[in-house]
Scaffold this motif. Sequence first.
Motif, PDB file in Angstrom:
ATOM      1  N   ALA A  67      -5.233  -4.074  -3.732  1.00  0.00           N
ATOM      2  CA  ALA A  67      -5.924  -3.028  -2.966  1.00  0.00           C
ATOM      3  C   ALA A  67      -7.299  -3.601  -2.634  1.00  0.00           C
ATOM      4  O   ALA A  67      -8.179  -3.658  -3.500  1.00  0.00           O
ATOM      5  CB  ALA A  67      -6.049  -1.740  -3.767  1.00  0.00           C
TER       6      ALA A  67
ATOM      7  N   THR B 147     -10.841  -3.884  -1.986  1.00  0.00           N
ATOM      8  CA  THR B 147     -11.916  -2.926  -2.256  1.00  0.00           C
ATOM      9  C   THR B 147     -13.216  -3.679  -2.443  1.00  0.00           C
ATOM     10  O   THR B 147     -13.307  -4.542  -3.321  1.00  0.00           O
ATOM     11  CB  THR B 147     -11.625  -2.137  -3.552  1.00  0.00           C
TER      12      THR B 147
ATOM     13  N   ILE C 184       0.851  -1.202   0.000  1.00  0.00           N
ATOM     14  CA  ILE C 184       0.000   0.000   0.000  1.00  0.00           C
ATOM     15  C   ILE C 184       0.884   1.248   0.000  1.00  0.00           C
ATOM     16  O   ILE C 184       0.633   2.201  -0.724  1.00  0.00           O
ATOM     17  CB  ILE C 184      -0.921   0.015   1.234  1.00  0.00           C
TER      18      ILE C 184
END
Lengths: 77, 679
Positions: free
Chosen positions: B489, B491, B163
Motif C-alpha cells: 500500500a 503511503t 488493492i
Amino acid sequence: MSNFVFPRPAGEFPVQARETVAGTCAECGAAALARHPVLSEGGWHLVVKCQACLATREREPWRRLGHVTLMTDVLLR
Amino acid sequence: MMAVDVGGTFTDVVSVSGGVIRTAKVSTRAGDVDAGVIEGAAELGLAGVSVFNHASTHGLNAIITRALPKVGFLTTLGHRDMLDAGRCWRPAAALTDPSWRRSFGDAARPLVRRYLRRGIRERVKSDGSVFTPLDEAHARAELRVLAQCGVQGVAICLLNAYINGAHERRLRELVCEELGAIPCSLSSEISPLAKEYARASTTVVDAFMKIIYGDYARRLDAGLRAEGFSGQLNFADCTANLIPADDAMEAPFRVVFAGPAAGTMGSAHFGRLIDEPNLLCADVGGTSCDISVVIAGQPFVNTTFELEHDLVVNALSNDISSIGAGGGSLVAISPSGDITVGPGSAGAVPGPACYGRGGTKPTMTDICLLAGLLDPDGFAGGKMKLDPALARRAFEALDTPLSFEHRVRYAWDIGLNNIAEGIFNIAIKHGIDLRDYSLMAFGAAGPLLLPALADLIHVKCVIVPPHPGLFSALGLLSADQAYSMSRSAYTILSPAAAPGIARIYADMEARLRRRLGERADIGIVRSFDGQLMGQTWETPFVPVPAGELTGASIETMIANFHAAYAARNGNRFEAIPVQGVTYRLSAVLRTEKVTYAALPERSGSPLEPIGTSVLRFLGDTEETARIYSRDDLRAGDVIAGPAIIREGLSTTYMTRNQTGRVVRHGAIVIRRTRQGVPA
C-alpha cells in the motif's frame, strides 16, 4: 491535435483476409484453422492459427516488410 | 525427527533420535520422486518420528525444464503479454546483443503459451475503485476457450488487484463454474504486492506448484503413514523455515526453491553452537555450488528471487548464488583450445567416467580419483566402486596437446578457481571482507574441494561440519516454523498515515492469528519495505515498533528507514520523504532442533592415521598424505596437512599448508599453518 490533421477514416476498415485451412485444432478441437500473416517478435510470419482459441499450428517466416513487397523479394524469389 | 532433501541427483534423508544422527542417501527417481523419499525414510524407520521436514527442488526442476502442466492465465484486457515482457531488463552480457531473448518469453520457452493467456474486460484503479466493471459474459467466453483447451489450472492476476481483489475473487467463482474444481491461484491472495509482473509471475508459478505438489504431497503423506509415520509433515520454504503441509499447499510457490536454503539454515544453527556468527556457506554437490552468507548469525534474506533471469517469484528467500561447479563438472577443451571445467555436469547418469556407467567425459571426481584423494573401493559409503582406468582414459581422450599431467593439474586449478570466483562475487555483492568470515564447507564434494581454496580467497578458516555430505538435510532440522504475511500500500510516511497503516497491520495480524490458533507463545514481528520518494526499488525489512501505531511510531519508522538505507548503501537522504510500500508480519514458532553431541577429548593413545595416499597432479611434485577416519577423531585433535579425512558420505582434503583442529561439536576447523607454527 491529431484529430484535426488526421481525421478518423470514413471508409471501410482494412481487413486481413484469412485462408481457411482444413483440419481441427490440436488444442481445442475446433475446426477453425486459418492461414494469415502476423507481425510478431522476429518479424512477419505466415501462420496457421486456430481462430477459436488462437493456438498456432504452423509458423514460417514471411516477407521482411510483410504486405510491402520489395524489389529484392521479387528478384530473389 | 526426520528430514529429506530431494536434489536433482540424490535424495538425502536424515533422522535424529535420542541424539543419534542416522543418514541415508538414495538416487532421486525422476517422475517418481515421492517413491524415492519413502524408500529412504523407510530405510531409517518412521516409527516414533514426530516431524518429517521436506525440501525439494523437483518443482523448480519442472519449471527450468518446462515439464509443466497446461495452465491458463487471466489478466486485464490488453495486458496479457506482461508474462512475455517481464521487467524489460537485460542481463549485462546481453545489453548489446540483438539476438538475446529472455528464456521464458514467447520467442523462447514460455511458461504459459500466448493462446492460453486471456485478457478480461475489467479495470480497477490504483486507489481500489472500479473503472471498468467486470464483464462476466466476456470472462465466461474466455474461460470456455480455456476449458476447450484442457487447462489443468488457472492463474489470475488483474491490475491493481493487490488493492482490491473483488474482480479476481469473482473470476475464481466463474472458473469453478466453467472449468470445475481445478487449482486456481489469485494474485490478491497469494502475493498482494505492488508491481504486476512480479505478482503475475508469482501467481503463475503458484498455479503450477499447486498441480505438481498437490498430488505429490498427498502421495507422500499416504506413503509415509503406510510406513508407520504418525507425526507432522512440514515443507520448507525458500528461507528453509518450516510450514505445515496443509498450509504450504495453499500457497506452494513458497516451497519451490527450498533445498538450497536448508544448507544456510543449518550453517547458521551450527555456527551459533561453535561461536561463528559470520559465515560464507558453500554447498558443493554433483552439479552446482550454492553459495550464501550468514551475517551476525542470520542468513541474508531477499524479498524476491529469480528462477531464471527476470523470472521473478515474490517469496522470502535466502540469498543463494549457484554456479555450475561441482564434483560432476565436466572437463572439456574449448574451440580455442582452453581447458574448461563446467558448467555442464555429468549428473548421476551417466555420471563421471570413473563411475563406469557409460560416461566418457572427465569430471572433477575423476581428477580427485586420479590425484589419490578418493578411495576407489570406499566411495558413497562403500556402495560404489570407482575405476581409475576409466578416469585416465577420459582425460587421455581430450583433444589437446597438453601432457596428461598438465590436463589433470590445470583442470583441478580451473575448477577451484571457478568456485573461488563465485565466492568473490558474493563477497563483493555483500560488501564483506572475506578475512572476517569463515567458510562452511559441506555437500558431497565441499570438504574435498573447498579447503584447497583457502589460499585463494583468504577466509579466516574453513569449517567442515559433522555429516557434511548431508548437512543440507540436517539444516531442515535446524529451523523453526515461520509464518509471514505481507501487503503493499503505497503511503507517504507521516503522522497522518498512522491510522491507515495500523489498519493494514491489524488486518494481517488477525488473519495470522486465525491461522495459528490461540497461542500465547507467538511473537509477531512487524517490518516494512520502504523507498525514498522517486525511487522504484525498496529497502526491505525496516523495523516497525511494537504496540499501537501512532504519529511517534511513524517518526521511528522513518528514522529506522534512514538507518537501514545507510547500512545498505552507505549514505542517507533525510530531506527526502519516505514512502512505505510493503508491510510485513512474521511469526516464529520455536521447534525442536538437531543437537550436535560434544565429542569427547582424547585420552590414551594418540590419533593414528589409517593409511597414506600418494597425491599426484595437484602440485609441482608428488607428496604423501596421511589418511584418517573421521570416526577416530576426538575434540582437540590437531591434524597437519597434507591429510585426507574419510567418512561415509564425504572426504576432506587438507593441503600441506594447512592444519585442522577438531572442535567440541565435531567440526574440523582448518587454517593456514603459519611458518613452523600450527594454527
